[in-house]
Structure formats: C-alpha cells, structure tokens
Design a protein around this motif. Structure first.
Motif, PDB file in Angstrom:
ATOM      1  N   GLU A 465       0.849  -1.335  -0.058  1.00  0.00           N
ATOM      2  CA  GLU A 465       0.082  -0.086   0.182  1.00  0.00           C
ATOM      3  C   GLU A 465       0.793   1.236   0.020  1.00  0.00           C
ATOM      4  OE1 GLU A 465      -3.343  -0.695   3.081  1.00  0.00           O
ATOM      5  OE2 GLU A 465      -4.191   0.054   1.154  1.00  0.00           O
ATOM      6  N   ALA A 466       2.012   1.173   0.842  1.00  0.00           N
ATOM      7  CA  ALA A 466       2.881   2.176   0.646  1.00  0.00           C
ATOM      8  C   ALA A 466       3.450   2.445  -0.660  1.00  0.00           C
ATOM      9  CB  ALA A 466       3.919   2.200   1.865  1.00  0.00           C
ATOM     10  N   ILE A 467       4.051   1.530  -1.315  1.00  0.00           N
ATOM     11  CA  ILE A 467       4.381   1.577  -2.761  1.00  0.00           C
ATOM     12  C   ILE A 467       3.465   2.522  -3.320  1.00  0.00           C
ATOM     13  CG2 ILE A 467       5.750   0.589  -4.600  1.00  0.00           C
ATOM     14  CD1 ILE A 467       6.318  -1.842  -2.594  1.00  0.00           C
ATOM     15  N   ALA A 468       2.289   1.850  -3.446  1.00  0.00           N
ATOM     16  CA  ALA A 468       0.957   2.231  -4.429  1.00  0.00           C
ATOM     17  C   ALA A 468       0.951   3.736  -3.891  1.00  0.00           C
ATOM     18  CB  ALA A 468      -0.154   1.516  -4.036  1.00  0.00           C
ATOM     19  N   HIS A 469       0.957   4.097  -2.767  1.00  0.00           N
ATOM     20  CA  HIS A 469       0.761   5.538  -2.334  1.00  0.00           C
ATOM     21  C   HIS A 469       1.802   6.414  -2.823  1.00  0.00           C
ATOM     22  CE1 HIS A 469      -0.732   8.827  -0.089  1.00  0.00           C
ATOM     23  NE2 HIS A 469       0.437   9.148   0.498  1.00  0.00           N
ATOM     24  N   ILE A 491      11.492   1.091  -3.870  1.00  0.00           N
ATOM     25  CA  ILE A 491      10.747   0.119  -4.633  1.00  0.00           C
ATOM     26  C   ILE A 491       9.861   0.866  -5.845  1.00  0.00           C
ATOM     27  CG2 ILE A 491       9.054  -1.847  -4.838  1.00  0.00           C
ATOM     28  CD1 ILE A 491      10.015  -2.459  -1.897  1.00  0.00           C
ATOM     29  N   ALA A 492       8.999   1.875  -5.459  1.00  0.00           N
ATOM     30  CA  ALA A 492       8.435   2.462  -6.168  1.00  0.00           C
ATOM     31  C   ALA A 492       9.110   3.145  -7.491  1.00  0.00           C
ATOM     32  CB  ALA A 492       7.475   3.518  -5.705  1.00  0.00           C
ATOM     33  N   ALA A 517      -4.094  -6.118  -2.543  1.00  0.00           N
ATOM     34  CA  ALA A 517      -2.981  -5.043  -2.476  1.00  0.00           C
ATOM     35  C   ALA A 517      -2.044  -5.012  -3.718  1.00  0.00           C
ATOM     36  CB  ALA A 517      -2.148  -5.234  -1.040  1.00  0.00           C
ATOM     37  N   SER A 518      -1.667  -6.659  -4.128  1.00  0.00           N
ATOM     38  CA  SER A 518      -0.940  -6.455  -5.379  1.00  0.00           C
ATOM     39  C   SER A 518      -1.686  -5.768  -6.509  1.00  0.00           C
ATOM     40  CB  SER A 518      -0.859  -8.003  -5.861  1.00  0.00           C
ATOM     41  OG  SER A 518      -0.252  -8.656  -4.687  1.00  0.00           O
ATOM     42  N   GLY A 519      -2.894  -5.955  -6.681  1.00  0.00           N
ATOM     43  CA  GLY A 519      -3.785  -5.507  -7.746  1.00  0.00           C
ATOM     44  C   GLY A 519      -3.656  -4.168  -7.572  1.00  0.00           C
ATOM     45  N   ASN A 520      -4.043  -3.629  -6.532  1.00  0.00           N
ATOM     46  CA  ASN A 520      -3.963  -2.076  -6.270  1.00  0.00           C
ATOM     47  C   ASN A 520      -2.734  -1.298  -6.637  1.00  0.00           C
ATOM     48  OD1 ASN A 520      -6.828  -2.138  -5.308  1.00  0.00           O
ATOM     49  ND2 ASN A 520      -6.182  -1.801  -3.270  1.00  0.00           N
ATOM     50  N   LEU A 521      -1.626  -2.177  -6.370  1.00  0.00           N
ATOM     51  CA  LEU A 521      -0.065  -1.510  -6.648  1.00  0.00           C
ATOM     52  C   LEU A 521      -0.094  -1.700  -8.182  1.00  0.00           C
ATOM     53  CD1 LEU A 521       2.591  -0.681  -6.118  1.00  0.00           C
ATOM     54  CD2 LEU A 521       3.277  -2.922  -5.777  1.00  0.00           C
ATOM     55  N   ALA A 522      -0.543  -2.499  -8.809  1.00  0.00           N
ATOM     56  CA  ALA A 522      -0.354  -2.737 -10.362  1.00  0.00           C
ATOM     57  C   ALA A 522      -1.407  -1.459 -10.993  1.00  0.00           C
ATOM     58  CB  ALA A 522      -0.962  -3.927 -10.845  1.00  0.00           C
ATOM     59  N   ARG A 523      -2.244  -1.212 -10.196  1.00  0.00           N
ATOM     60  CA  ARG A 523      -3.204  -0.133 -10.903  1.00  0.00           C
ATOM     61  C   ARG A 523      -2.442   1.078 -10.642  1.00  0.00           C
ATOM     62  NH1 ARG A 523      -7.918  -2.795  -7.732  1.00  0.00           N
ATOM     63  NH2 ARG A 523      -8.768  -4.402  -9.231  1.00  0.00           N
ATOM     64  N   ALA A 524      -1.938   1.294  -9.530  1.00  0.00           N
ATOM     65  CA  ALA A 524      -1.269   2.445  -9.270  1.00  0.00           C
ATOM     66  C   ALA A 524      -0.246   2.560 -10.181  1.00  0.00           C
ATOM     67  CB  ALA A 524      -0.860   2.656  -7.776  1.00  0.00           C
ATOM     68  N   LEU A 525       0.602   1.651 -10.501  1.00  0.00           N
ATOM     69  CA  LEU A 525       1.801   1.722 -11.293  1.00  0.00           C
ATOM     70  C   LEU A 525       1.323   1.959 -12.689  1.00  0.00           C
ATOM     71  CD1 LEU A 525       4.778   1.164 -11.547  1.00  0.00           C
ATOM     72  CD2 LEU A 525       4.294  -1.194 -11.786  1.00  0.00           C
ATOM     73  N   GLN A 526       0.175   1.240 -13.137  1.00  0.00           N
ATOM     74  CA  GLN A 526      -0.215   1.514 -14.434  1.00  0.00           C
ATOM     75  C   GLN A 526      -0.474   3.148 -14.702  1.00  0.00           C
ATOM     76  OE1 GLN A 526      -0.096  -0.412 -16.743  1.00  0.00           O
ATOM     77  NE2 GLN A 526      -1.561   0.618 -18.513  1.00  0.00           N
ATOM     78  N   LYS A 527      -1.234   3.647 -13.367  1.00  0.00           N
ATOM     79  CA  LYS A 527      -1.809   5.003 -13.679  1.00  0.00           C
ATOM     80  C   LYS A 527      -0.408   5.812 -13.691  1.00  0.00           C
ATOM     81  CE  LYS A 527      -5.334   7.689 -11.036  1.00  0.00           C
ATOM     82  NZ  LYS A 527      -5.815   7.908  -9.730  1.00  0.00           N
ATOM     83  N   ALA A 528       0.432   5.512 -12.926  1.00  0.00           N
ATOM     84  CA  ALA A 528       1.710   6.515 -12.910  1.00  0.00           C
ATOM     85  C   ALA A 528       2.467   6.365 -14.109  1.00  0.00           C
ATOM     86  CB  ALA A 528       2.805   6.035 -11.648  1.00  0.00           C
ATOM     87  N   ARG A 529       2.194   5.273 -15.130  1.00  0.00           N
ATOM     88  CA  ARG A 529       3.044   5.071 -16.250  1.00  0.00           C
ATOM     89  C   ARG A 529       2.198   5.386 -17.382  1.00  0.00           C
ATOM     90  NH1 ARG A 529       6.373   0.764 -17.303  1.00  0.00           N
ATOM     91  NH2 ARG A 529       4.861   0.032 -18.736  1.00  0.00           N
TER      92      ARG A 529
END
Lengths: 932, 179
Positions: A465-469, A491-492, A517-529
């Motif tokens: 969650e922290a990475i996603a944040h 890591i982010a 949490a893994s899915g959320n991180l993937a979504r956050a990463l996709q959004k950031a990219r």
C-alpha cells in the motif's frame, strides 16, 4: 534481416544471431555441443567449424567456429567444404578419445546428442590405442546418475546449473584432460532444476536415475503431448510409457511457457503414477455379517457393477465436489451430472476467495498477465509473498533470467551480441535488473534479488500500500507505517523506472488482502505510467495446482463454496456426495470435514491414489491418472491446454469423466473427453474458445492420425506374448488425433501435434530445432492453448483492503517443491527429498524459548497441540513462525494464530530431526551454538 | 504309322527302363529323424543367449536386438544389479513370429544373442513357441569364445573397478595439483 550464402544456397537470416543458430534455423545439419539455444555460445567444443570466405573470389577461405561468428549481410560460408568436414571429423575424434565404449549400457544411448553428432561428423572407427582417462563417479542423490567417463567437457552442465539456474554445488574441478564436473563432495544436487542436466548434457554423464530403474530406449516409449500437473504453471511435457507403466517425463518445448526446461517436481513426480497406493479397483463398503455383528467391509467390484452401483447411489439430490487437480473435462462431467447449483469447488474457502479476486484482476484491461517467456523479459520484478521456487518453480527460473536483462542492455550498449554468453557475463559482473522479494522468510531467489523485505502478510500488505501511495498520491493507505516509507519509495522508483515491470504473487497464503494489495499496486503503477500505455503492467499469480483456475472458472456462476457443501453434508441435506479426485482433509479444517462425514451421507469418491479421505468413501471408483486420460488444464494465465493420454489404464480404471457420464454402462458407450468439451463449449459462451482446442482433435484425425509410437517401436509381437501369443488389438482412440500405433502422419512432416521430438539424424530431444520455425521460435505445429479469460470492463477504483489481523506470533505456511504437492509426493524419488512437518522460527524467538537448532517446540492453537521439530533460520520475518504441514498437519486449524512452548530435548528425537533436515536445501539455516 | 509308333511307344519304353534303372542308384533321402543332417555352424536356427568367458550373462539389455528385429518378436526389460551391471529382467522371443533373419545377432554389441544350427522347433501349441530368458540362456559362450563386453566398456561393475577395463588409465585424482 541479412542475406547469406551457405554452400552456394542463399538464405535470409536474422543478423542479430550467430551463424550456427541461423544455420540450424534454416534446417541445415551442423554438429555442435557447447552451444545451447537458451544459453548462447562460448566456443568451447570447436565442433561447429565452417568455412568463411571474404568474397566471391576467395576460394581458400578461413575456418571459423559458427557459434562464435556473427552473421554478416552478404556473408559466404560453407559447411560442406572438405577442409571444414575434415576439421570437424578430427575434433569429434579427439573428443571421443576417452569415451568409454559403453553405449549399450548407457541410458542416453539411442537419444544421445554425442552419438548423433559423431555420426554426422563421420567418425566411425577408433584409431587411438593409448590409455583412456577415467574418473570416479559421485552419488548425486535420488534424481541423477553420474558417469563421468562419458564426459566430453563441453561445459554445458555447469553453464546451465550455475549460470542459468543459479545452483552452486555443481562445478568444473581439476584442469586439462582431468577436468571433472561434479560436486565438491558426494551428495544430492541442491538445485530444483537438476533434472534438466539430463537433457542439457549432450552425452550420458547425467542421466535420469528414476528412468534407469525401469529403463526403456526412447524408441520403445509410447508418448503423447501432455501437460505437467505439478503446479499451475502449465509446463508442457512428454511422458513415456512402456509395458503399462509410466517410465519418465521429458520436456516438451512450449514457446511461451516452459521453453526447454522443467523443474524437478515436474520431471520426477511422474512416478506417483506407478505408486503402490494407486486405486486399482472399485471398492464398495457393504455390511458383512461377522458372527453376530454386522461389520462394514470393503469389497472390490467389477467395472460394470461399480458403474451400476454409482448410478444407483448418485440419483436424486447429489452434491458434487470438484477438484483443482482433476482435468476440466472431469469437472465439467461432474458439474453436468449434479447440476451447477450442486457443484462445489473443492478448494478451501479462503483459497477460493483469493482465486476469485485473481480472476477479476486478470480480466482488468489495464493489466496483463505475463506468460513465462514475458516474465523472463521483464526488467523489474516484484515478488509478493509467494515462494515461487517451491510453488511454481519454472516461474522462479524465469525470474532468475529476468535479472539478467540489465546485462543484455549493457551488452547491447557495448555492441556485444546477446548470444556471446561468456562476454556478456564478464561485462555485467554482478549487475542485475531489480528483483524485489517480499516474503516471510528467505527464498531461493534471494541471491539474485536486489532487495528483500522480510515481513508477515500484514506487513507486506502495508508495504504494498505504501508503494502504491508513492506511485499514486491519491491512493489512500488503510494503515500507515512511517518505517516503511523509505523502502516503499525505493521500490516505487525501481518499478516506475522499468519499461516492463511485473508483479508476481500467488494464492498459497490464501489471503485476499494480499491479492487486492498486489492488484492495487499494479493499478497505481499503471496509472503512474500513463505515458507508456502500450506496455501494460504485468501482474500474475502463481496457482498451486494444475487446474485451480479452471475449477474456479467453472464454479464462478454460483457462489458455492466448499464449506457450503460440508454444511449440507453435516446437516444431511443431500442424498449423496460425489467427490472428484480430492482429499478434503487437505482442503478444510479436519473438524469441519469430520462433522460432514458424521452426517453419514453416502459418499462416492473418484480418485487415483488412496488417501485418508477416500478411505471413508462408501464407493471408491478408480480414476485414471492425468497421463492415462485426456484432459484440458487451465494454467495460471487462464490458458487452457490439452493433454492426451499416453496409455490406457488396465480395467477397471477409467477416466473420471467416463465414470461420471454414462447413464447405463452396458447400453450407452462412454462419452469421449472431446465430446464433453465440445458440448460444454457450445452451451457456455464464456468457454466457447475451448472449441479451438478441438479442430485438431476432430478434423484431420478422422482421415489420418499422429502416431504415439516412434517408427522403430519394438517388441510388438512379443510384449504380451507371455500371457497370450496372439497379438492384442491396439487400443482404439477414435476421437483423438493420436493413435496408439507407429502408423500415421510421419512425425517430421506435418503432424498437428508433437509428442516426442525426433528427426532423421537427430535422436535426442535437441531434434526440437527441426520443429521450430526458427531457433527459439514458435513450434511449427501443435496448439499453444487458448486463453479463457477475456478482458472485461475497466475497474477505475482501487479495491478496499482489510488488513489481516495478526497476533503476537503470525503463522505462515511453508511450501516445498518436494512434498507440498499431493500427487508428486507419492513418487519414490521425490519422497527421498521430502521432510515431515516442522516449524521455522528466528534466532530471537529460539533464544527466548531456549530451543536449539533441530530441537522441538509445542505448538498450540486453541485446543489443538502439536509437537514439531524446529528449524532456526537467520532470514525470517520478526514475529512470524513458519509451519510446514507436509500434508499431515491441518493448516486451517493453525492459521488463526498459535502460541509456542519449548519442549525438553530428547537426544533420539534430535538425531531424527537432524537426519530429516539434511534433505532440506536452506541457505540461511542458523549455524549457532548447537552445531559444534 | 510306323513313325508314330516309334515316336510314342519306344520313347515310353525307354523312359520306363530308365526309371527302372534308378532303383539301383544310391539313395538321396535322409532318414530324418533317425539320421540327423550335418548343419553348418553359421546356419541360422534357434536363438540362444550366451554367457561371457567368466560365466556371467552376456546380455546387457541394450535393446538393440529388439529394435533390429523386423518382425518385432523380441521384448525385454533392463534391470541392474547392485554393482551396476545391466542384465535383462526378462527376455522374451516369440518364435512363432521369428523369421530367423539373424539381424538380432548382427546388432548385438556383446555377442550375447546368437543363432544356432538347431532348427527343430515345431510345437503343437503356438503358445509354446514363446521362449523366456530361462529357455534361451545357455551355459557357454556359443560361437564367440573370448569376447567380454564389460572388460572393454568403461562402466564399473562388480569385480571390475574404474580404470580396470582394457586400455584404461587409473582414475583421475581430482584433488591432485600435478599436471
């Protein structure tokens, strides 16, 4: 593309490759030893010499090693040039100088790359009359035989074992003509991929010990394309049968999945098929009068009686419990038999919930589920919780290769071709692509990891969650822990800097929070990219069993869970229960299953191995094992692949779908797996793509089939002559594209399926190059499988996460490649590598408890108590305790939280545990005061 | 008319006379089975499995005879003793299919399988033409007296260590630093 001329014939080739690879891609025969399609060139054996000419006027040319020669546009080469031919024949002669003249007693004989290359190079008679160098062999454990005399020092074994698979205990020793490939001392090879040495070694130095115990030549094995059922990776295999028993498994090339390599569970677990614990007859419990008392007794039934009995029992309101280790066809047959509302997925509720979360994520359009080849190409991987080496080993091997992408990039910048293996490694040294591992304990990938985080599931979720944040400030973290921030940032950064980042997790922790949490991180990463929208973020989850995803997909339409089924049984709200290939004691808490059994609902179990659960069945039907029946398996990506039966089991053993389908065993012929699949695909639009697996089965096969036997299959008229001198009719397989014979479409022409790789002059498995459209390319024939998961609607928002609550001591469950999987654990060779249940604790806890290494502790969970030997590890998450159940302990009663107490040491028990832990390959076991 | 008589009758009488004279010729018929024919030693008849000069089974279960057999009438299974020697667990020849072509003998790398001059293999029951290893194995070397495969092959077996086969150096000491 480059245009070259070889022996006056022009070819269009890929300029990025070396000459040897391109010659083989064009179907030319050029002998080689040290080069391997997956491991590049080192130029060690000098066998692939060819002539290179400067220009058309140059008639002399120079001898070059094809594997070390980059292809140049307009290059002129000759393989047939007499000087090159002569050179190669001398090289092979020198390689054969000390070869021990033991082909007849060598397991490699008949499928030996060295034999093939010797033939190809034209070395027939031995001229060297001096003394041969000899070596002593080592005992390398239950999987691999060692016969060093046969070595030609091509170095492929150590390049695979060390460089490719990361093993540390097989090395080249001594020098010059004394060079020796082995361990520093005798002992079991530690790598989980040691079985590949059998195929990597071009000669018979490393051979399959389990195969040798019931040896048959390659040409005598009846083979069919099959899918490994060891885990959810879906590796393609070729099992071989002779005289009615399964003899071995070798790799079957799949471009997107396993490539050239299998793990040892997949390769050596086959022997469960020949286990003494196989269910070989239908058993029915009848009341028998013994004196005055009526005692229930198990009696064998004939196949017809058993089918009648089954029909009599399975009428009315019947519960069906499916299985993740049974084929899709068997599960479909059960579902159709009992009706969708009565069909329950036979996996634990938490596992089911996690798998359903995974399905939702995999259907999300922004995310993409990488196949194993794509994993290899990823330049930054985050592993979440899953101990991949032990749950989906082939994926772990791929991740190890992924860390080499930094080296490939560096090499490209330095203009070194990627196939120059030694040069690329020399250049990169320890430079690796980021591999970040979050895990409760040390893993076997730690040696190549750029960062490892040891934490319980809850801590990992917090970190995710922290990475996603960090990636998306809009993401609201459910509970913030400031100590994780700097780590999360690093890591982010690594993830967002990558071009093809991948997040790899699994469901073995059975935690939905982790999946979310893994899915959320993937979504956050996709959004950031968002700038890089055409390269979606990779997200995949290893599946514990071969058909977990298939079963979950099948049961998706209803909300049925296993506990629902068990409740119905306990409350006697069903007339009977049919359990398909499943040991429910492994799926739910023992108390819950016992309660269900106490309901005394007639229980029918269809299974192929005896276990504690099916011992309680009123009717136990013998099922065919995966290699004895056709089946479709859905792997972790949702890819459905067909496996064909290698041989027909002896009566009354039948495929589970055959037991489940016929209404009348006498009047109606049993339905084929193809018909089940076709009818199901017609009826359910979500599964319509399954029909793409079928044209191969129903189309051409009506006219001509592919043979399961090689052209030189021997002994047809003598194999069964001891029982009956007249030959039996070959087993018929009307619907399948394969026949149980050596007749049919010649294998090397245009067979729609490839079972054993064989081409004229290429008897070893390296013949696969003759079936690829180019080296390392797609197979020219055969179906790659179909994807059952289609992208759905985009899910914009993040999934809410409830942080799992953990007590003072959070238990996590350890998986082992050898032993965790139910079926392969019954193989004799695998059993030699398994350990019993144990607990794993850190140094701090061990000191508080006063437990020594390999001592014992008492584990308490509620009313349940169990004494376990202890492994003290250096790398373990603080406040965690690892528990390895070994299929004996009930993990569900321990999952809620445990307390521990020290148990006074008993010397004999200590000795026994120490002996047991010898089989474990753990690099960070604590070597404290006890070891002196 | 006279000419016709000469062409037919006289010819017949002469023929009869010649046939009569054959009654005094030496007989060609052999009184089998009272008299046995002399067979050449390389005649291809009943198949045997032989033993090496040390008295051990020669067959190493390499399967080459089985694969060479054009009628696929040989089936066997490899087994291995504790000391590494390969031998057939069972070795079966279905003589009702065998065509005595001798390919198995040519393929055999150890001179184990050999064809003998014995041709008397008739049986009333076809099942009796299936011979197992116990029926095939003889107590001798057969036609080839001196060959012993394991004395040449580098594989270690009981009674022959590494480096003791023909033309073999003593095993390398991996830990030695000497050249």
């Amino acid at each position: 593309m480059a245009k070259i001329s070889v022996d006056g014939i022009k070819y269009e080739v890929n300029a990025a490759n070396n000459l040897l690879q391109e010659c083989l891609s064009q179907g030319l025969d050029l002998p080689y030893f040290c080069w391997h399609p997956c491991m590049g060139s080192v130029g060690a054996c000098r066998q692939c010499a060819v002539k290179q000419y400067r220009n058309a006027e140059d008639t002399t040319g120079t001898l070059v090693m094809a594997c070390m020669t980059p292809v140049t546009d307009g290059g002129l080469y000759s393989i047939q040039d007499s000087q090159a031919v002569d050179f190669r024949s001398h090289v092979i002669e020198s390689l054969m100088i000390s070869h021990p003249h033991d082909c007849p007693v060598c397991e490699e004989g008949g499928e030996c790359h060295l034999q093939d290359m010797t033939q190809m190079s034209g070395h027939n008679y031995r001229r060297y009359d001096f003394q041969k160098v000899t070596h002593r062999n080592q005992d390398l454990g239950p999987f691999i035989n060692h016969e060093m005399n046969r070595c030609i020092a091509c170095y492929r074994c150590v390049r695979f074992y060390g460089d490719y698979a990361g093993g540390t205990d097989l090395v080249a020793l001594a020098s010059h003509h004394h060079v020796y490939f082995g361990r520093h001392e005798e002992g079991t090879l530690e790598s989980e991929f040691s079985g590949n040495l059998v195929e990597v070694c071009p000669t018979g130095v490393f051979t399959d010990k389990t195969f040798s115990a019931h040896y048959s030549r390659k040409w005598d094995l009846q083979t069919a394309p099959s899918i490994c059922t060891g885990c959810g990776a879906g590796c393609n295999t070729t099992p071989g049968e002779r005289y009615g028993s399964l003899r071995r498994v070798v790799n079957r090339y799949h471009h997107d999945l396993n490539g050239y390599f299998l793990c040892d569970r997949g390769r050596f677990g086959y022997d469960a098929n020949n286990s003494a614990e196989r269910v070989k007859e239908a058993l029915f419990v009848q009341a028998q009068i013994n004196g005055n008392a009526e005692v229930p007794a198990r009696k064998p039934l004939s196949a017809t009686e058993a089918a009648r009995q089954f029909n009599a029992m399975a009428g009315g309101d019947v519960i069906g419990i499916g299985s993740p280790r049974a084929s899709l066809e068997s599960n479909i047959a059960l579902q159709q038999r009992v009706g969708a509302e009565n069909f329950y997925p036979g996996i634990n509720d938490d596992e089911l919930a996690s798998a359903r979360e995974v399905l939702a994520l995999m259907r999300e359009p922004g995310l993409h589920c990488p196949d194993i080849r794509s994993l290899e190409q990823s330049d930054c991987v985050l592993v979440v919780n899953e101990d991949l080496t032990n749950t989906a080993a082939r994926m772990a091997l791929a991740l190890r290769q992924a860390t080499r992408n930094a080296a490939t990039t560096m090499a490209a910048a330095a203009r070194i071709p990627a196939w120059q293996d030694a040069a690329v490694r020399e250049l990169a040294q320890h430079e690796r692509s980021p591999l970040i591992i979050l895990s409760p304990q040390g893993t076997r990938l730690d040696d190549v990891a750029s960062d490892t985080f040891l934490g319980s599931v809850a801590r990992q979720v917090q970190l995710l969650e922290a990475i996603a944040h960090c990636l998306d400030p809009e993401y609201s973290v459910s509970s913030r822990d400031p100590s994780l921030t700097s780590r999360a940032k690093a890591i982010a950064q690594a993830l967002s800097a990558a071009r093809r980042p991948c997040i790899v997790s699994g469901i073995s922790a059975q935690s939905t929070a982790l999946v979310r949490a893994s899915g959320n991180l993937a979504r956050a990463l996709q959004k950031a990219r968002k700038g890089d929208a055409d390269a979606p973020v990779g997200l995949c989850f290893a599946m514990p069993e071969a058909n977990t995803l298939g079963l979950v997909l099948l049961a998706e339409s209803t909300g049925n869970t296993l506990s629902g089924a068990l409740q119905r049984l306990a409350q006697k709200r069903a007339d009977a229960a049919v359990v398909l290939e499943n040991d429910l004691f492994r799926r739910a808490a023992t108390a819950e299953v016992a309660q269900a059994l106490a309901g005394h609902t007639p229980l029918i179990v269809i299974d192929h191995l005896h276990n504690a659960f099916n011992a309680r069945a009123r009717l136990l039907l013998p099922a065919a094992s995966p290699s004895e029946s056709n089946g479709t398996w859905v792997n972790y990506e949702g890819r459905a692949q067909s496996a064909y039966r290698v041989f027909a089991p002896a009566e009354p053993v039948r495929a589970a779908y055959e037991w489940l389908t016929p209404a009348d065993p006498v009047l109606l012929p049993s339905i084929s797996s193809e018909e089940i699949l076709a009818q199901f695909a017609d009826a359910h639009s979500a599964f319509a793509v399954l029909k793409d697996l079928l044209p191969h089965r129903l189309g051409l096969s009506a006219v001509m089939k592919s043979p399961r036997q090689l052209p030189r299959y021997s002994g047809r008229t003598a194999m069964q002559a001891n029982s009956h001198v007249h030959e039996y009719r070959q087993t018929q397989d009307p619907q399948s594209p394969l026949s149980f014979s050596m007749e049919g479409v010649p294998l090397q022409k245009d067979a729609s399926l490839l079972s054993a790789a064989w081409a004229p002059g290429w008897n070893s498995n390296q013949a696969i190059s003759k079936f690829q459209d180019e080296i390392n390319g797609e197979l020219r024939q055969g179906c790659k499988g179909v994807h059952l998961l289609q992208s759905g609607q985009a899910q914009a928002s993040y999934a809410p996460i409830v942080l799992p609550s953990e007590g003072d001591l959070a238990p996590y469950f350890i998986e082992h490649l050898f032993g965790s999987e139910e079926i392969s654990a019954k193989a004799v060779a695998i059993q030699a590598r398994t350990v019993g249940p144990y607990a794993c604790i850190g140094e701090a806890l061990a000191q508080t408890l006063g437990v020594a290494q390999h001592g014992r502790i008492l584990l308490k969970a509620g009313e349940r108590q169990v004494q376990l030997p202890v492994l003290i590890r250096q790398r373990i998450a603080p406040g965690s305790i690892g528990i390895y159940c070994a299929g004996e302990l009930d993990r569900y009663s321990l999952a809620g939280g445990v307390t521990v107490e020290a148990v006074p040491e008993a010397p004999d028990l200590l000795l026994r545990s120490r002996e047991m832990f010898r089989h474990l390959v753990i690099s960070d076991s604590w070597q404290g005061r006890d070891e002196s | 008319m006279l000419r016709l008589l000469k062409d037919t009758l006289v010819s017949q009488v002469v023929t009869l006379w010649k046939v009569f004279l054959h009654a005094f010729d030496k007989t060609d018929t052999v009184e089998y089975p009272d008299v046995k024919p002399q067979m050449f030693s390389r005649w291809r008849g009943r198949i045997i499995l032989s033993r090496d000069p040390d008295g051990e089974e020669r067959c190493v279960a390499c399967n080459l005879c089985a694969v060479a057999c054009p009628v696929d009438c040989i089936a066997l299974q490899k087994a291995e003793d504790e000391e590494g020697r390969w031998y057939p667990e069972f070795f079966r020849i279905n003589f009702s299919r065998c065509i005595m072509c001798g390919f198995c003998e040519e393929a055999c790398p150890t001179h184990a399988i050999q064809l003998t001059p014995d041709f008397e293999m008739a049986e009333y029951v076809r099942q009796d033409m299936v011979w197992e290893k116990e029926d095939l194995l003889i107590n001798g070397t057969g036609k080839y007296h001196d060959y012993n495969f394991y004395r040449i092959a580098g594989k270690k077996i009981g009674g022959k260590d590494k480096g003791e086969a023909r033309n073999e150096a003593v095993p390398v000491n991996v830990r030695s630093l000497l050249p």
